[in-house]
Enzyme design. Structure first.
Site, PDB file in Angstrom:
ATOM      1  CB  SER A 118       9.361  20.128 -24.458  1.00  0.00           C
ATOM      2  OG  SER A 118       9.364  19.294 -23.338  1.00  0.00           O
ATOM      3  CG  HIS A 149      10.227  18.038 -28.013  1.00  0.00           C
ATOM      4  ND1 HIS A 149      10.782  16.859 -27.562  1.00  0.00           N
ATOM      5  CD2 HIS A 149       9.495  18.520 -26.973  1.00  0.00           C
ATOM      6  CE1 HIS A 149      10.417  16.634 -26.312  1.00  0.00           C
ATOM      7  NE2 HIS A 149       9.618  17.629 -25.942  1.00  0.00           N
TER       8      HIS A 149
END
Length: 271
Positions: free
Chosen positions: A133, A185
């Site tokens: 991610s 993230h």
């Protein structure tokens, strides 16, 4: 009607290879029943010298939903490989993918350190980050700056304006995958903006090879030092000569052996 898949793979060779690697690792993890703690990145394991986890955590996925989300987004972001005229292209993609993997992982550890040491959130000492991610969010951010008119396709059904995709996806992922790493993230987004705005620049083939070489060396030595895997062909030894560290190869019955020496000072270790 879109292009045949074989032509899209030809136009996105690096993206296709990474998707293949992540998918293969996911199948291996499922077959061997490997868990988060075995491959993920956490503050507690990092301070124990498990630096190899920065790499293994990036390419490992435990949840099939997480894998599908990341690979679907990554496939759409493969557009970067086709934008050579815009200053991007395959070389740029490979060079800064390496940067995103390393810097986002280090930024995650830095954030955990601040939360633990400054704010006393001991919970983050054992929080484990895993998945591609960070890199996906980094490329979303770079495209949002470089090609704001592009769109991000997720699962083949959801299309988002790339200019808002990083933060929309950050919220979307947090909802559908509650255990997803928000800090991971966000770290990818920060590194992505740093690259897109030119704060991190100057990567070329020479520096890519140099950084990759050091990454492989640290990866192998930290694996050996942590004892996570049996690497009998690697030996780490101290020397009695108080000179500069030396690295060399010696012949052994099983082939070539890496022999590393460090000055014999208290607390000095080769990581």
């Amino acid at each position: 009607m879109g292009k045949p898949l074989v032509f899209e793979i030809w136009e996105k060779p690096a993206t296709s290879c990474i998707i293949g690697i992540c998918s293969t690792i996911w199948f291996y993890i499922q077959k061997k029943h490997i868990g988060y703690a075995d491959v993920g990145l956490s503050y507690e394991t990092a301070i124990q010298g498990h630096y190899w986890r920065i790499i293994t955590s990036a390419f490992s996925h435990i949840s099939v939903l997480h894998l599908v989300f990341n690979m679907s987004a990554l496939w759409s972001l493969g557009l970067v490989e086709q934008l050579r005229r815009a200053g991007l292209g395959v070389e740029f993609y490979l060079q800064y993918t390496l940067v995103l993997i390393l810097l986002s992982g280090l930024l995650v550890l830095g954030a955990y350190h601040v939360l633990i040491q400054r704010f006393k959130f001991e919970y983050f000492r054992r929080v484990t980050a895993v998945g591609y991610s960070c890199v996906v969010f980094g490329w979303m951010t770079i495209l949002a700056v470089k090609q704001p008119s592009s769109r991000l396709n997720l699962f083949g059904v959801l299309s988002l304006p790339i200019s808002f995709a990083p933060f929309e996806s950050l919220i979307f992922t947090s909802i559908i995958v509650p255990q997803a790493s928000f800090i991971g993230h966000l770290s990818g987004i920060i590194v992505g903006y740093s690259i897109a705005w030119g704060l991190i620049h100057g990567m070329n083939n020479y520096w890519t090879v140099v950084i990759l070489g050091w990454t492989v060396l640290v990866f192998i030595l930290s694996l050996k030092r942590s004892g996570a895997f049996d690497l009998s062909f690697v030996e780490i030894e101290s020397v009695t000569d108080a000179s500069l560290p030396t690295v060399g190869f010696i012949a052994s019955g099983n082939g070539r052996t890496l022999q590393t020496g460090v000055p014999p000072s208290i607390g000095a270790e080769l990581a």
